[in-house]
Scaffold this active site. Structure first.
Site, PDB file in Angstrom:
ATOM      1  N   ASP A 197       0.593   5.299   2.015  1.00  0.00           N
ATOM      2  CA  ASP A 197      -0.096   5.884   2.815  1.00  0.00           C
ATOM      3  C   ASP A 197      -0.900   7.024   2.281  1.00  0.00           C
ATOM      4  O   ASP A 197      -0.539   7.866   1.627  1.00  0.00           O
ATOM      5  CB  ASP A 197       0.597   6.425   4.019  1.00  0.00           C
ATOM      6  CG  ASP A 197       1.429   5.206   4.528  1.00  0.00           C
ATOM      7  OD1 ASP A 197       0.985   4.176   4.740  1.00  0.00           O
ATOM      8  OD2 ASP A 197       2.426   5.630   5.261  1.00  0.00           O
ATOM      9  N   ARG A 235       5.397   6.438  13.796  1.00  0.00           N
ATOM     10  CA  ARG A 235       5.379   7.026  12.557  1.00  0.00           C
ATOM     11  C   ARG A 235       5.057   8.367  12.378  1.00  0.00           C
ATOM     12  O   ARG A 235       3.717   8.737  13.043  1.00  0.00           O
ATOM     13  CB  ARG A 235       4.419   6.088  11.608  1.00  0.00           C
ATOM     14  CG  ARG A 235       4.401   6.331  10.254  1.00  0.00           C
ATOM     15  CD  ARG A 235       3.474   5.369   9.429  1.00  0.00           C
ATOM     16  NE  ARG A 235       2.230   6.249   9.286  1.00  0.00           N
ATOM     17  CZ  ARG A 235       1.280   5.571   8.521  1.00  0.00           C
ATOM     18  NH1 ARG A 235       1.227   4.387   8.017  1.00  0.00           N
ATOM     19  NH2 ARG A 235       0.184   6.206   8.521  1.00  0.00           N
ATOM     20  N   HIS A 253       0.865  -1.235  -0.118  1.00  0.00           N
ATOM     21  CA  HIS A 253       0.063  -0.017  -0.015  1.00  0.00           C
ATOM     22  C   HIS A 253       1.006   1.265   0.060  1.00  0.00           C
ATOM     23  O   HIS A 253       2.094   1.119   0.138  1.00  0.00           O
ATOM     24  CB  HIS A 253      -0.819   0.108   1.253  1.00  0.00           C
ATOM     25  CG  HIS A 253      -0.236   0.317   2.588  1.00  0.00           C
ATOM     26  ND1 HIS A 253       0.506  -0.731   3.193  1.00  0.00           N
ATOM     27  CD2 HIS A 253       0.162   1.234   3.422  1.00  0.00           C
ATOM     28  CE1 HIS A 253       1.014  -0.413   4.204  1.00  0.00           C
ATOM     29  NE2 HIS A 253       0.781   0.736   4.484  1.00  0.00           N
ATOM     30  N   HIS A 266       5.031   0.293   0.084  1.00  0.00           N
ATOM     31  CA  HIS A 266       5.432  -0.663   1.233  1.00  0.00           C
ATOM     32  C   HIS A 266       4.575  -1.606   1.731  1.00  0.00           C
ATOM     33  O   HIS A 266       3.383  -1.585   1.662  1.00  0.00           O
ATOM     34  CB  HIS A 266       5.899   0.288   2.471  1.00  0.00           C
ATOM     35  CG  HIS A 266       4.806   1.160   2.975  1.00  0.00           C
ATOM     36  ND1 HIS A 266       4.367   2.264   2.366  1.00  0.00           N
ATOM     37  CD2 HIS A 266       4.452   1.097   4.112  1.00  0.00           C
ATOM     38  CE1 HIS A 266       3.455   2.797   3.314  1.00  0.00           C
ATOM     39  NE2 HIS A 266       3.640   2.161   4.051  1.00  0.00           N
TER      40      HIS A 266
HETATM   41  C1  SIN Z   1       3.015   1.207   7.564  1.00  0.00           C
HETATM   42  O1  SIN Z   1       2.344   0.461   6.925  1.00  0.00           O
HETATM   43  O2  SIN Z   1       2.992   2.370   7.721  1.00  0.00           O
HETATM   44  C2  SIN Z   1       3.907   0.382   8.553  1.00  0.00           C
HETATM   45  C3  SIN Z   1       5.057  -0.205   8.110  1.00  0.00           C
HETATM   46  C4  SIN Z   1       5.695  -1.084   9.146  1.00  0.00           C
HETATM   47  O3  SIN Z   1       5.567  -1.199  10.328  1.00  0.00           O
HETATM   48  O4  SIN Z   1       6.918  -1.466   8.928  1.00  0.00           O
END
Ligand code: SIN
Length: 286
Positions: free
Chosen positions: A102, A272, A100, A257
């Site tokens: 973000d 994050r 995906h 990612h």
């Molecule tokens: C995310 O998708 O923002 C998290 C990625 C992760 O935890 O590695």
């Protein structure tokens, strides 16, 4: 580009680079310029051994752009700017366990996300990234031209809304809230002109793209699935092995990612921060 104040090492031939020799809370002006250049060049950059308080993490994020607080994630206590990405030892699902990008469900999708590792499992919990410039550049010219004339509809209700994936997951309650804030679906070009690099990038993703504009979901599915298979080819990806204090900073307009969920019985805690972006423009046909 030639870097003088930092070292930049590509992770793989397809995606991402590690930036070495920097302390993110004490960057010189030259280092700051070069970190920005590395971000634009590689789409996702990685740093090691960063000892940052939440306030220093926030200060680094604000150097890039105002913070785009994710409206669905639970946040770190006392720091609404920092989304908590947590998997507890007893939990089976994780956050971000599928390809995906973000915030593609927003009119002006977030520029990037700065993920800092706080607590890691002994093994596993890597994050994979895929390069959406390479995904576009390696399609056949006829398909490139077709896609350049198209838009796609993106939404968040099926993931974050009432009755959505996270609502149905008993583990979702501890991670997400604000189901009523899903908002209307939005439309973005399928091929964007990247706001920083000027390069063409494929901008659809398996989590939030619902269909092509003026196409039904059923008609859209075969072509979207073809694009997803193509874009996630190993040649366009890298896999980042975390250590405590590692940071990944990815550009949501240039990469996808995927958080690997292979550490059951252990805890993984990441912080994050998402920084604001802009409305996306279509790439013009050559
Ligand atoms: C995310 O998708 O923002 C998290 C990625 C992760 O935890 O590695």
């Amino acid at each position: 580009m030639a870097y003088e104040s930092v070292q930049v090492r590509k992770l793989t031939g397809g995606c991402g680079a590690e930036v070495l020799g920097v302390d993110l809370k004490a960057l010189s002006n030259r280092q700051w310029d070069e970190v920005q250049a590395a971000f634009t060049e590689h789409g996702v950059i990685f740093f090691r051994d960063q000892v940052l308080t939440p306030e220093q993490h926030i200060a680094f994020a604000r150097r890039w752009a105002p913070i785009d607080v994710n409206r669905f994630f639970k946040h770190v206590e006392g720091h609404p700017e920092i989304a908590e990405v947590r998997k507890q030892p007893e939990q089976k699902t994780n956050i971000g366990g599928g390809w995906h990008t973000d915030h593609s469900y927003d009119e002006a999708p977030a520029m990037g996300s700065i993920l800092l590792a706080r607590e890691l499992p002994e093994e596993g919990g890597d994050t994979l990234f895929a390069n959406m410039y390479r995904a576009f550049e390696t399609l056949s010219p006829g398909l490139q031209r077709t896609l350049e004339g198209m838009n796609a509809v993106h939404g968040s209700a099926h993931v974050f809304g009432k009755g959505g994936v996270n609502d149905k997951n008993p583990e979702g309650k501890s991670r997400y809230g604000n189901q009523e804030k899903v908002g209307a679906d939005v439309v973005h070009p399928v091929v964007i002109r990247h706001p920083l690099s000027g390069r063409k990038a494929l901008y659809v993703n398996p989590a939030f793209t619902l269909r092509f504009e003026d196409w039904s979901a059923e008609d859209s599915k075969p072509l979207l699935e073809h694009l997803y298979r193509h874009a996630s080819r190993p040649e366009f990806t890298c896999r980042f092995r975390w250590r405590e204090g590692s940071i990944a900073f990815w550009d949501n307009r240039a990469t996808w990612h995927y958080a690997a969920n292979d550490y059951h019985g252990e805890r993984r805690l990441m912080h994050r921060i998402t920084v604001s972006g802009c409305a996306l423009e279509a790439a013009q046909r050559n």
